[in-house]
Motif scaffolding. Structure first.
Motif, PDB file in Angstrom:
ATOM      1  N   GLY A 148       0.789  -1.229   0.000  1.00  0.00           N
ATOM      2  CA  GLY A 148       0.000   0.000   0.000  1.00  0.00           C
ATOM      3  C   GLY A 148       0.814   1.268   0.000  1.00  0.00           C
ATOM      4  N   ASP A 149       2.113   1.172   0.254  1.00  0.00           N
ATOM      5  CA  ASP A 149       2.959   2.370   0.147  1.00  0.00           C
ATOM      6  C   ASP A 149       2.893   2.909  -1.274  1.00  0.00           C
ATOM      7  N   VAL A 150       3.082   4.212  -1.410  1.00  0.00           N
ATOM      8  CA  VAL A 150       3.019   4.856  -2.722  1.00  0.00           C
ATOM      9  C   VAL A 150       4.355   5.538  -3.012  1.00  0.00           C
ATOM     10  N   ILE A 151       4.892   5.259  -4.180  1.00  0.00           N
ATOM     11  CA  ILE A 151       6.107   5.917  -4.667  1.00  0.00           C
ATOM     12  C   ILE A 151       5.667   6.987  -5.655  1.00  0.00           C
ATOM     13  N   ASP A 152       5.846   8.247  -5.289  1.00  0.00           N
ATOM     14  CA  ASP A 152       5.361   9.381  -6.078  1.00  0.00           C
ATOM     15  C   ASP A 152       6.510   9.959  -6.897  1.00  0.00           C
ATOM     16  N   ALA A 181       2.382   7.839  -9.989  1.00  0.00           N
ATOM     17  CA  ALA A 181       2.659   7.215  -8.708  1.00  0.00           C
ATOM     18  C   ALA A 181       2.438   5.709  -8.825  1.00  0.00           C
ATOM     19  N   PHE A 182       3.204   4.969  -8.046  1.00  0.00           N
ATOM     20  CA  PHE A 182       3.117   3.519  -8.036  1.00  0.00           C
ATOM     21  C   PHE A 182       2.770   3.020  -6.645  1.00  0.00           C
ATOM     22  N   GLU A 183       1.818   2.090  -6.592  1.00  0.00           N
ATOM     23  CA  GLU A 183       1.491   1.435  -5.337  1.00  0.00           C
ATOM     24  C   GLU A 183       2.352   0.187  -5.182  1.00  0.00           C
ATOM     25  N   ILE A 184       2.836  -0.021  -3.969  1.00  0.00           N
ATOM     26  CA  ILE A 184       3.595  -1.221  -3.671  1.00  0.00           C
ATOM     27  C   ILE A 184       2.629  -2.355  -3.365  1.00  0.00           C
ATOM     28  N   LEU A 185       2.754  -3.450  -4.111  1.00  0.00           N
ATOM     29  CA  LEU A 185       1.992  -4.668  -3.857  1.00  0.00           C
ATOM     30  C   LEU A 185       2.929  -5.710  -3.267  1.00  0.00           C
ATOM     31  N   HIS A 186       2.637  -6.176  -2.081  1.00  0.00           N
ATOM     32  CA  HIS A 186       3.425  -7.250  -1.470  1.00  0.00           C
ATOM     33  C   HIS A 186       2.796  -8.574  -1.857  1.00  0.00           C
ATOM     34  N   LEU A 187       3.507  -9.346  -2.679  1.00  0.00           N
ATOM     35  CA  LEU A 187       2.970 -10.582  -3.244  1.00  0.00           C
ATOM     36  C   LEU A 187       3.991 -11.702  -3.056  1.00  0.00           C
ATOM     37  N   PRO A 188       4.069 -12.237  -1.850  1.00  0.00           N
ATOM     38  CA  PRO A 188       5.076 -13.265  -1.557  1.00  0.00           C
ATOM     39  C   PRO A 188       4.770 -14.586  -2.239  1.00  0.00           C
ATOM     40  N   TYR A 230       2.654  -1.002  -9.045  1.00  0.00           N
ATOM     41  CA  TYR A 230       1.440  -0.941  -9.860  1.00  0.00           C
ATOM     42  C   TYR A 230       0.984   0.495 -10.010  1.00  0.00           C
ATOM     43  N   ASP A 231       0.776   0.908 -11.273  1.00  0.00           N
ATOM     44  CA  ASP A 231       0.194   2.210 -11.581  1.00  0.00           C
ATOM     45  C   ASP A 231      -1.283   1.988 -11.889  1.00  0.00           C
ATOM     46  N   PRO A 232      -2.192   2.390 -10.988  1.00  0.00           N
ATOM     47  CA  PRO A 232      -3.610   2.104 -11.203  1.00  0.00           C
ATOM     48  C   PRO A 232      -4.234   2.901 -12.345  1.00  0.00           C
ATOM     49  N   PHE A 233      -3.591   3.989 -12.766  1.00  0.00           N
ATOM     50  CA  PHE A 233      -4.151   4.798 -13.851  1.00  0.00           C
ATOM     51  C   PHE A 233      -3.794   4.215 -15.215  1.00  0.00           C
ATOM     52  N   SER A 234      -2.533   3.906 -15.415  1.00  0.00           N
ATOM     53  CA  SER A 234      -2.132   3.280 -16.681  1.00  0.00           C
ATOM     54  C   SER A 234      -2.315   1.769 -16.643  1.00  0.00           C
ATOM     55  N   GLN A 235      -2.542   1.224 -15.451  1.00  0.00           N
ATOM     56  CA  GLN A 235      -2.683  -0.213 -15.235  1.00  0.00           C
ATOM     57  C   GLN A 235      -1.437  -0.971 -15.705  1.00  0.00           C
ATOM     58  N   GLU A 236      -0.278  -0.388 -15.404  1.00  0.00           N
ATOM     59  CA  GLU A 236       1.004  -1.032 -15.677  1.00  0.00           C
ATOM     60  C   GLU A 236       1.502  -1.701 -14.406  1.00  0.00           C
ATOM     61  N   LEU A 237       2.058  -2.892 -14.563  1.00  0.00           N
ATOM     62  CA  LEU A 237       2.557  -3.669 -13.443  1.00  0.00           C
ATOM     63  C   LEU A 237       4.022  -4.013 -13.676  1.00  0.00           C
ATOM     64  N   PHE A 238       4.878  -3.548 -12.783  1.00  0.00           N
ATOM     65  CA  PHE A 238       6.285  -3.956 -12.776  1.00  0.00           C
ATOM     66  C   PHE A 238       6.368  -5.095 -11.763  1.00  0.00           C
ATOM     67  N   SER A 239       6.496  -6.321 -12.267  1.00  0.00           N
ATOM     68  CA  SER A 239       6.149  -7.487 -11.459  1.00  0.00           C
ATOM     69  C   SER A 239       7.310  -8.184 -10.780  1.00  0.00           C
ATOM     70  N   ARG A 279      -5.820  -1.893   4.040  1.00  0.00           N
ATOM     71  CA  ARG A 279      -5.418  -1.142   5.240  1.00  0.00           C
ATOM     72  C   ARG A 279      -4.391  -0.083   4.895  1.00  0.00           C
ATOM     73  N   ARG A 280      -3.395  -0.460   4.065  1.00  0.00           N
ATOM     74  CA  ARG A 280      -2.308   0.471   3.755  1.00  0.00           C
ATOM     75  C   ARG A 280      -2.780   1.616   2.880  1.00  0.00           C
ATOM     76  N   SER A 281      -3.707   1.325   1.955  1.00  0.00           N
ATOM     77  CA  SER A 281      -4.166   2.361   1.019  1.00  0.00           C
ATOM     78  C   SER A 281      -5.236   3.249   1.615  1.00  0.00           C
ATOM     79  N   GLY A 282      -5.831   2.800   2.745  1.00  0.00           N
ATOM     80  CA  GLY A 282      -6.840   3.602   3.406  1.00  0.00           C
ATOM     81  C   GLY A 282      -8.192   3.559   2.741  1.00  0.00           C
ATOM     82  N   SER A 283      -8.389   2.611   1.796  1.00  0.00           N
ATOM     83  CA  SER A 283      -9.665   2.514   1.097  1.00  0.00           C
ATOM     84  C   SER A 283     -10.619   1.614   1.849  1.00  0.00           C
TER      85      SER A 283
END
Length: 271
Positions: free
Chosen positions: A149-153, A158-165, A175-184, A267-271
């Motif tokens: 949920g951290d955001v790199i601006d 901006a990119f949201e951090i997805l923790h995907l173990p 993840y950029d939710p606007f362009s829907q690009e995922l650096f995986s 929780r992290r994104s506050g949504s």
């Protein structure tokens, strides 16, 4: 004695756009050669992964950098975090921060008994006299610890951090939710997925993939091999889940592990 020639340049750059570059270590074993992504931002540039660290990535990209740079390790494995010690501002998920701090070769998969770094994996040498036994994974102190949920601006995006173990405990995607690009990173790529390494967890990998099934994605910029789109991503996810789910595991409904990943990001994104 190693009779291989020394390369003229250890790295090569593919310009995806004016704001995105893919850098590769072209003389290293293709099967484990990581993609290094440089994203140009309005107020900050972002480097996702740093390769082996056998040649200076910082020096190589110096002409492309004109702003403060944050270097992020998608996870601590040597092929992704080996060069991160060169940079001033570095970030990694909290689950793998100690491994980076201590230069933990076991967690990074570069201890000799792991057998992941061999002379035959280098078609040319990064410098005279190099041998695989000389490889060193340098400890580095993170300046930023990442969580879901951290955001790199970057100013203009901006990119949201997805923790995907699953591949490793601290694997992240951006993840950029606007362009829907995922650096995986190594969470998903179009090749053989590794889920039986030290620190791997198949049940966590399944949960991460169940989460990704519901993430709107236009294009994936993976940690290895080539880029691909949403259809291929869903095919890769379906193939993995079909192969790894045990009888009685959820198929259409989220598992408990997946629900926890969703809660974590919410929780992290506050949504």
């Amino acid at each position: 004695m190693n009779n291989k020639s020394v390369c003229d340049s250890w790295f090569a750059t593919h310009k995806i756009s004016d704001l995105l570059y893919c850098i590769n270590e072209i003389h290293y074993w293709e099967w484990n050669r990581a993609n290094i992504w440089l994203i140009k931002g309005q107020k900050q540039d972002l480097l996702i992964d740093t390769g082996l660290g056998v040649a200076s990535l910082r020096q190589y990209i110096a002409s492309l950098i004109d702003k403060p740079l944050l270097a992020i390790a998608s996870h601590v494995h040597f092929d992704h975090a080996g060069g991160i010690h060169e940079f001033d501002d570095i970030a990694i998920h909290t689950a793998e921060a100690e491994a980076l701090r201590h230069g933990d070769c076991h967690a990074a998969l570069c201890n000799p008994e792991s057998g992941w770094i061999l002379d035959e994996h280098f078609s040319q040498l990064p410098y005279p006299g190099f041998t695989a036994t000389q490889y060193t994974f340098h400890a580095a102190e993170p300046t930023q610890l990442l969580q879901a949920g951290d955001v790199i601006d970057l100013g203009d995006r901006a990119f949201e951090i997805l923790h995907l173990p699953g591949h490793s405990p601290g694997c992240i995607a951006l993840y950029d939710p606007f362009s829907q690009e995922l650096f995986s990173g190594d969470i998903i790529y179009d090749g053989d997925l590794l889920d039986q390494l030290p620190g791997s967890d198949i049940s966590a990998y399944i949960a991460s993939y169940e989460y990704l099934q519901h993430l709107p994605v236009e294009i994936v910029y993976p940690g290895h091999y080539h880029m691909f789109g949403e259809q291929r991503m869903q095919e890769l996810i379906a193939d993995y889940l079909d192969a790894k789910r045990q009888p009685g595991c959820p198929s259409k409904n989220f598992s408990l592990n997946t629900q926890e990943i969703v809660k974590q990001h919410t929780r992290r994104s506050g949504s």
